[in-house]
Design a protein around this motif. Structure first.
Motif, PDB file in Angstrom:
ATOM      1  N   SER A   1       0.840  -1.197   0.000  1.00  5.85           N
ATOM      2  CA  SER A   1       0.000   0.000   0.000  1.00  5.85           C
ATOM      3  C   SER A   1       0.874   1.245   0.000  1.00  5.85           C
ATOM      4  O   SER A   1       2.018   1.221   0.464  1.00  5.85           O
TER       5      SER A   1
ATOM      6  N   TRP B   1       0.460   5.355   1.032  1.00  5.29           N
ATOM      7  CA  TRP B   1      -0.347   6.378   1.670  1.00  5.29           C
ATOM      8  C   TRP B   1       0.160   7.738   1.202  1.00  5.29           C
ATOM      9  O   TRP B   1       1.367   7.981   1.177  1.00  5.29           O
TER      10      TRP B   1
ATOM     11  N   ASP C   1      -0.176  12.084   1.287  1.00  3.06           N
ATOM     12  CA  ASP C   1      -0.626  13.319   1.928  1.00  3.06           C
ATOM     13  C   ASP C   1      -0.196  14.463   1.018  1.00  3.06           C
ATOM     14  O   ASP C   1       0.875  15.047   1.191  1.00  3.06           O
TER      15      ASP C   1
ATOM     16  N   TRP D   1      -3.271  11.700   6.228  1.00  4.50           N
ATOM     17  CA  TRP D   1      -3.225  11.026   4.937  1.00  4.50           C
ATOM     18  C   TRP D   1      -4.496  11.306   4.143  1.00  4.50           C
ATOM     19  O   TRP D   1      -5.603  11.230   4.669  1.00  4.50           O
TER      20      TRP D   1
ATOM     21  N   ARG E   1      -5.240   6.177   0.347  1.00  6.98           N
ATOM     22  CA  ARG E   1      -4.412   4.977   0.381  1.00  6.98           C
ATOM     23  C   ARG E   1      -4.624   4.218  -0.921  1.00  6.98           C
ATOM     24  O   ARG E   1      -5.756   4.033  -1.365  1.00  6.98           O
TER      25      ARG E   1
ATOM     26  N   LEU F   1      -9.268   8.958   2.407  1.00  3.80           N
ATOM     27  CA  LEU F   1      -9.177   8.953   3.864  1.00  3.80           C
ATOM     28  C   LEU F   1      -9.633  10.273   4.471  1.00  3.80           C
ATOM     29  O   LEU F   1      -9.480  10.487   5.671  1.00  3.80           O
TER      30      LEU F   1
END
Length: 236
Positions: free
Chosen positions: A206, A208, A210, A217, A220, A235
């Protein structure tokens, strides 16, 4: 196509590819298959990240690299690959010989000059048991160390890299028994990370992201065991 970056690890190559694509420039990892199955063949040449010739200037600007172009890459023909194969085998043999026959009084350090400019661009330090302790790599041959790999009991434990060659380490990879487990990418080396990667058995599971780096975050992205994207989860 044009090579815009040569990376020491496949993880670094993936990150450069992601940085370029996030800036609107399509990129490919030319040596991806070889890096996965026989990375020792790429010790001399590095793992090449390429873009279309017309995108080369934009790619270098995104990565903070000089505007001087590198010669276009030939993707066919047997001689270049044969040369890489011979060079890789010779280098591995030389390192093994040096490690086995080094006198205890000699320095526990091996310097290598991969581009023949008379300067060390790959340095590995060993302990008294001939186990690697630290490896330093100058990825772009500018005289500064861009990648630092630390070992515990001769096994990779941590790797940090300066992906955009601005003098700060952006990427921090942690290993579990020599296998990548997580990676944080923080452009400029300060503030909240832009990416966090999680690996399972060394394969990306995975990522993540930002985008605004506010500490939370945004999304994902999950991948299957072959590294193919499965889907994105918001998210926020």
């Amino acid at each position: 196509m044009t090579v815009v970056k040569r990376c020491a690890t496949l993880e670094d190559a993936y990150m450069i590819k992601n940085l370029l694509e996030s800036g609107g420039v399509g990129a490919d990892i030319l040596d991806e298959a070889t890096a996965s199955t026989a990375p020792y063949l790429l010790i001399s040449s590095g793992i090449r990240v390429t873009v279309a010739d017309e995108d080369a200037d934009a790619a270098r600007e995104i990565l903070g690299l000089p505007a001087e172009p590198e010669a276009p890459v030939r993707t066919s023909g047997g001689i270049p690959w044969l040369a890489v194969l011979i060079a890789g085998i010779a280098l591995v043999t030389l390192i093994s010989y040096a490690r086995q026959d080094r006198h205890p009084a000699d320095p526990q350090k091996i310097d290598e000059d991969r581009n023949g400019d008379g300067k060390s661009d790959l340095r590995t330090t060993y302990d008294d048991s001939n186990r690697p302790v630290l490896t330093l790599v100058d990825d772009n041959f500018d005289g500064r160390w861009d990648t630092r790999v630390e070992y515990e009991n001769g096994i990779e434990s941590k790797a940090t890299s300066d992906l955009d060659h601005d003098g700060t380490f952006d990427s921090d990879i942690r290993y579990n028994q020599g296998v990548p487990s997580t990676e944080l990418v923080t452009p400029g080396g300060e503030g909240n990370p832009l990416f966090r990667k999680v690996f399972k058995n060394g394969v990306l599971e995975s990522r993540w992201e930002d985008a605004d780096r506010d500490g939370a975050w945004d999304q994902r992205i999950d991948f299957d065991a072959m590294g193919r994207e499965l889907g994105k989860t918001s998210l926020k």
